[in-house]
Every structure is written in C-alpha cells, then in structure tokens.
Design a protein around this motif. Structure first.
Motif: not given
Length: 270
Positions: A180-192, A245-259
């Motif tokens: 999840r994006d850590q900024g104000q756009r976090g409700d809609s933006f992120g990565h998977v 790629a190595p993705m930071p657990r807590d960077g501009s994107l926050q790791l929420l968990g896994f599916v």
C-alpha cells in the motif's frame, strides 16, 4: 513513470469483443486509480491501430503473441512469472534506436510493448500504453495462465481483501505480496507481485540482478523479494519490467501482507 497516452487498440488485443476509453491516473508503480470506463464496440480502423503515440510493428505484435502463447501451462503462477522474467527475446524492429526486450517497458515517445499491453487481457481494462502501471494486470495474467481465477482487475488494491498472511508471517514462494502507498493515495495505490524466498533467489531459481542482490544484502530484514511486473528494482538503469526485485517492507510502499496462492479457485473447464 506514467504519462497520459491514449490507447485505441493493440493488434495483439484486436480480437477482443470490446475496447475501453479511459483516463489514466498519473501515478507511478501502481495498477490502480482509473476512472469510469466507457465501453464501445471496435470499429474497423481500430484493428491494429497503434498504442501510445506510434505504431506497434505487426511483426512484433505477432512475436509477442507467440511468446505469450509459449508460457508454461499446468504450473504454479509464479512459474509463469518466472518464464517472463527470464525472456531475453528482443523486438524485431528498432525501438528508439535499438531492439528492445519484450519483458521490459519500451521508451517513449514510441510504440507500446505489445506484450505488456497483452497482460491487460486478464483485466477489464485496456492500458494507455506499456508504461501504464501494470503490476496487477501481470499478476492476473499469470494466475489465469496457470488455470486460476484472479481478481479480474488492474488495481493492485483488488488483492488486499484476500490477504491471509500477516506482513511478518511465513509466506511461501509463489504467494502474493501486497503493498500500500504510504501517502494520501494509499487507499487506491500500491503494488502486488509474487513473493519469492531469499533462499530461492540465492540458489538462482529466481534470478535477480547483481545490483538488486547487493541492495538486499545491505539489510535483509528490511526487504522482501518480489517477482512481478512494473518493477524497477531500485537500482540505477532499471526500467519497469518483469523482474525479481527487493521491495522495502516499510518504504514509500508498505507491505500489508501476503495472499496464499491456495485462495484462488481453479478456472472451470466444463
């Protein structure tokens, strides 16, 4: 990374029953933020019309299609992703002065990479070029190719409700990592993307570039390895592509968990 480029149709997707007019949210590293879709039937001039601001050469559209059809079946979705991450095949034509890898975005201005555009066949959206954020489209494409029902969405946030392993849990290689994006756009933006274990990366089962390995080794507990689409990898000279790629657990994107990959149902065959 994003720009506002209109898609009429890609030759790779010209057989689709519908095309989509849409506006692309101008945000990087995400597959969400799209506004209302307006469907219309394709018209004759649409067939084979360029994506982006230049034509996609017919020979590269055909080559991309054949490469996608050659992806392994009856395997885990992460194995499909691994196939694409290892492709060293380049375009037949020069794109911005040189032949380009199909597993990477192609530079602008110029034609969109028809393989990346093709990944959106697994969603209810056509992109505005190959640099439209496409992580969720790629994840869904790999799920469908492996015979599993994905979310059918180009939004990375569509995977969040499926999360069943905590960010500090014990996922297995092939489960999906959701950010999840850590900024104000976090409700809609992120990565998977697909989680892959450090041991599997070290053994070479999933290939990471030397710069990515060096970045991870600086602080292993701060990163999680992800094999996905639209990943820059965090090192100089890396463009968006299918890669490990190595993705930071807590960077501009926050790791929420896994599916867990077991959460996805098989596609009915009868």
């Amino acid at each position: 990374m994003l720009n506002r480029r209109n898609l009429l149709a890609s030759g790779l997707l010209a057989t689709s029953a519908t095309l989509v007019d849409h506006r692309v949210a101008e945000a990087a590293n995400d597959c969400s933020g799209y506004e209302t879709f307006n469907f219309r039937p394709p018209s004759l001039p649409d067939a084979g019309t360029a994506t982006g601001n230049g034509p996609s050469p017919a020979i590269d559209v055909a080559k991309a299609f054949r490469l996608m059809m050659a992806a392994p079946r009856n395997v885990a979705p992460v194995d499909v992703a691994n196939y694409f991450s290892r492709l060293e095949v380049k375009s037949e034509t020069d794109i911005a002065g040189s032949k380009r890898l199909f597993r990477e975005e192609w530079p602008t201005p110029g034609p969109a990479n028809p393989m990346v555009v093709g990944f959106f066949a697994a969603t209810q959206l056509l992109p505005g070029g190959d640099q439209t954020a496409w992580c969720a489209a790629f994840a869904n494409y790999c799920l469908y190719t492996a015979g599993l029902l994905g979310t059918g969405s180009a939004a990375s946030a569509s995977f969040r409700p499926l999360k069943d392993i905590a960010s500090d849990g014990a996922p297995k290689s092939g489960d999906l990592a959701v950010f999840r994006d850590q900024g104000q756009r976090g409700d809609s933006f992120g990565h998977v993307g697909f989680f892959v274990s450090a041991s599997d990366v070290k053994s070479g089962k999933y290939q990471a570039r030397p710069q990515a390995m060096q970045r991870y080794d600086q602080s292993p507990s701060s990163f999680v390895w992800v094999l996905g689409g639209n990943e820059q990898g965090g090192d100089q000279g890396s463009t968006g592509g299918v890669k490990v790629a190595p993705m930071p657990r807590d960077g501009s994107l926050q790791l929420l968990g896994f599916v867990s990959i077991s959460k996805f149902k098989k596609i009915p065959t009868s």
